[in-house]
Scaffold this motif. Structure first.
Motif, PDB file in Angstrom:
ATOM      1  N   GLU A 267       0.564  -1.198   0.046  1.00 29.74           N
ATOM      2  CA  GLU A 267      -0.025   0.061   0.038  1.00 29.74           C
ATOM      3  C   GLU A 267       1.032   1.291   0.022  1.00 29.74           C
ATOM      4  O   GLU A 267       1.933   1.242   0.658  1.00 29.74           O
ATOM      5  CB  GLU A 267      -0.890  -0.059   1.348  1.00 29.74           C
ATOM      6  N   LYS A 269       2.495   4.606   1.087  1.00 28.86           N
ATOM      7  CA  LYS A 269       2.886   5.100   2.299  1.00 28.86           C
ATOM      8  C   LYS A 269       3.811   6.276   2.088  1.00 28.86           C
ATOM      9  O   LYS A 269       4.716   5.957   1.222  1.00 28.86           O
ATOM     10  CB  LYS A 269       3.223   4.145   3.358  1.00 28.86           C
ATOM     11  N   VAL A 270       3.882   7.130   3.149  1.00 30.81           N
ATOM     12  CA  VAL A 270       4.669   8.257   3.201  1.00 30.81           C
ATOM     13  C   VAL A 270       5.728   7.969   3.861  1.00 30.81           C
ATOM     14  O   VAL A 270       5.691   7.210   5.034  1.00 30.81           O
ATOM     15  CB  VAL A 270       3.940   9.671   3.636  1.00 30.81           C
ATOM     16  N   GLU A 271       7.007   7.946   3.290  1.00 34.31           N
ATOM     17  CA  GLU A 271       8.277   7.747   4.095  1.00 34.31           C
ATOM     18  C   GLU A 271       8.942   9.055   4.440  1.00 34.31           C
ATOM     19  O   GLU A 271       8.916  10.123   3.857  1.00 34.31           O
ATOM     20  CB  GLU A 271       8.975   6.775   3.458  1.00 34.31           C
ATOM     21  N   ALA A 291      -3.364  11.522   1.721  1.00 31.70           N
ATOM     22  CA  ALA A 291      -1.694  11.561   1.662  1.00 31.70           C
ATOM     23  C   ALA A 291      -1.372  12.953   2.101  1.00 31.70           C
ATOM     24  O   ALA A 291      -0.191  13.025   2.865  1.00 31.70           O
ATOM     25  CB  ALA A 291      -1.702  11.561   0.042  1.00 31.70           C
ATOM     26  N   LYS A 294      -0.882  12.911   5.879  1.00 30.66           N
ATOM     27  CA  LYS A 294       0.210  11.819   6.098  1.00 30.66           C
ATOM     28  C   LYS A 294       1.645  12.871   5.968  1.00 30.66           C
ATOM     29  O   LYS A 294       2.436  12.702   6.972  1.00 30.66           O
ATOM     30  CB  LYS A 294       0.203  10.798   5.279  1.00 30.66           C
TER      31      LYS A 294
END
Length: 465
Positions: A267, A269-271, A291, A294
């Protein structure tokens, strides 16, 4: 913007006008028309697939006129001639060309042209082998030829199928949705490898340069071959593909046999992490729902650790997503300004604006871009550049931002995706097909990936000193 969004659209089909015998013919034609295409409803998705017939093709044809951006001024010949051309090409590939597969004279009159096309199409199909897969392949080819004639990167036709197979790797030189980038130069190289996917299990690594597929060169006379790409983007299930690769870190050649398999990517995701000099790094792989928040949460978390001097927003490989998320994230750097415009075919435009409920961050911004920054990512970066919200580093974006597409359900269970409007930038410039040029060029090469270097981040840090 590439998500299948359903929104309510009134679909009206023009009535035929006539009197006497002509009027009776028109009445019969109206009765025989397929039902109007409709947005998919409910969370269960489209119904089970059925064969694609000439009625389905007509439904799509009329749906384009009713719902596509240029539908009000579209000439029927621009749809039907390419559709028939692809039909004949599919017949030739299968050794089934027919003497009656000849396009009749078309006049530009929508209903008359369809009637002429349908009559010939049906005669051709009636002479084909009865095998359902042959007739389905011909129908699909015709449909794709018609939709591709729009030459619109947000117009598509999709027959949902069970989860497809993949090599589990991404390659440079490919623009969404899986077409060769006309600006690509050799070598094409692996940019990402999905953990535990077929490519990873075969020992393929980021930075590996793809030289050939089943001994067929990937580049021909310096041009990336779409035919070879199709074999690895939509590979056949259960058949091993032989890849010839060069590994820059060693200079050696690697041969890998990869069997495509069903894969489920993680999925999005923000890193985030801290870079040297108290600079925040946030990677946003897509403008998925939620997003923007996040990203803002990641920045807030990093601010708890130190006083930030700036931010690097990594948008490389971001294939797009929700326009609402773009507006919300832009609100962290800009209030009270038009960020882009959505226009109809008659140049009547509506301004899009940032979400001014988002508090301004007050952080210098460097956004990293590449040729896989597409759609909503094109939109975000064009606004950053037009409104001077930050600095762009990397390479030109994809330029795949014609306009947000809406899905329409057809009678075979397939989905026709059409944009109702087209987008232009905050300065009213066309970004679609052109992309957004970075302020500083910092391409990531195969050698960089192979050696673990990131020239984009390195350049961003020099700008944020």
């Amino acid at each position: 913007m590439r998500n299948r969004k359903s929104f309510v659209v009134a679909v009206a089909l023009a009535a035929l006008i006539g009197s006497g015998a002509a009027g009776a013919s028109a009445d019969r034609a109206a009765v025989d028309r397929p039902p109007a295409c409709t947005p998919p409803s409910g969370p269960s998705g489209p119904p089970a697939l059925k064969p694609t017939t000439v009625t389905t093709i007509e439904q799509a044809y009329r749906c384009v006129f009713a719902n596509y951006y240029s539908g009000p001024i579209l000439d029927s010949r621009t749809l039907l001639v390419p559709a028939f051309a692809v039909l004949t090409q599919e017949l030739q590939r299968r050794g089934l060309d027919r003497p009656n597969a000849t396009l009749p004279a078309l006049t530009g009159r929508k209903d008359a042209d369809w009637a002429a096309f349908r009559a010939v199409y049906q005669k051709v199909v009636d002479t084909l082998p009865a095998a359902p897969e042959v007739r389905q392949a011909v129908a699909e080819a015709t449909m794709r030829g018609m939709v591709r004639s729009l030459d619109d990167n947000h117009a598509n036709w999709d027959r949902p199928t069970p989860r497809g197979v993949s090599l589990g790797a991404r390659l440079s030189g490919i623009r969404p949705p899986g077409v060769a980038d006309p600006a690509a130069t050799p070598p094409a190289f692996v940019t990402d490898v999905l953990p535990d996917g077929p490519a990873a299990k075969a020992g393929i690594r980021p930075g590996d340069e793809l030289v050939a597929v089943d001994e067929v060169p990937l580049f021909v006379n310096g041009v990336l071959s779409q035919g070879v790409l199709d074999g690895i983007i939509t590979p056949p299930a259960g058949k091993a593909i032989r890849l010839t690769l060069r590994r820059p870190s060693t200079g050696g050649t690697v041969t890998a046999s990869v069997t495509p398999a069903p894969v489920s990517g993680p999925e999005p995701k923000v890193e985030s992490r801290l870079l040297s000099g108290s600079v925040a790094y946030v990677r946003l792989p897509a403008f998925f729902p939620g997003a923007a928040d996040k990203v803002l949460q990641a920045i807030a978390s990093l601010r708890e650790k130190t006083t930030l001097r700036g931010m690097v927003l990594d948008l490389r490989g971001n294939g797009g997503g929700s326009p609402q998320e773009v507006a919300r994230l832009l609100g962290a750097w800009s209030h009270g300004k038009a960020t882009s415009y959505w226009c109809d075919v008659r140049d009547r435009c509506t301004a899009n604006r940032s979400d001014d409920t988002v508090p301004l961050l007050g952080l210098p911004l460097v956004a990293l871009t590449d040729r896989n920054c597409a759609s909503a990512c094109d939109s975000f970066t064009s606004t950053v550049k037009d409104l001077h919200l930050g600095t762009l580093v990397g390479t030109r974006t994809a330029g795949a931002v014609s306009g947000p597409g809406a899905g329409y359900l057809l009678d075979d269970g397939s989905i026709l995706i059409l944009p109702k409007i087209h987008e232009i930038g905050a300065n009213r410039e066309v970004v679609n097909t052109i992309g957004v040029a970075p302020d500083h060029q910092a391409p990531t090469t195969s050698a960089d990936l192979s050696a673990g270097r990131d020239p984009g981040v390195a350049k961003a840090l020099t700008l944020l000193k």
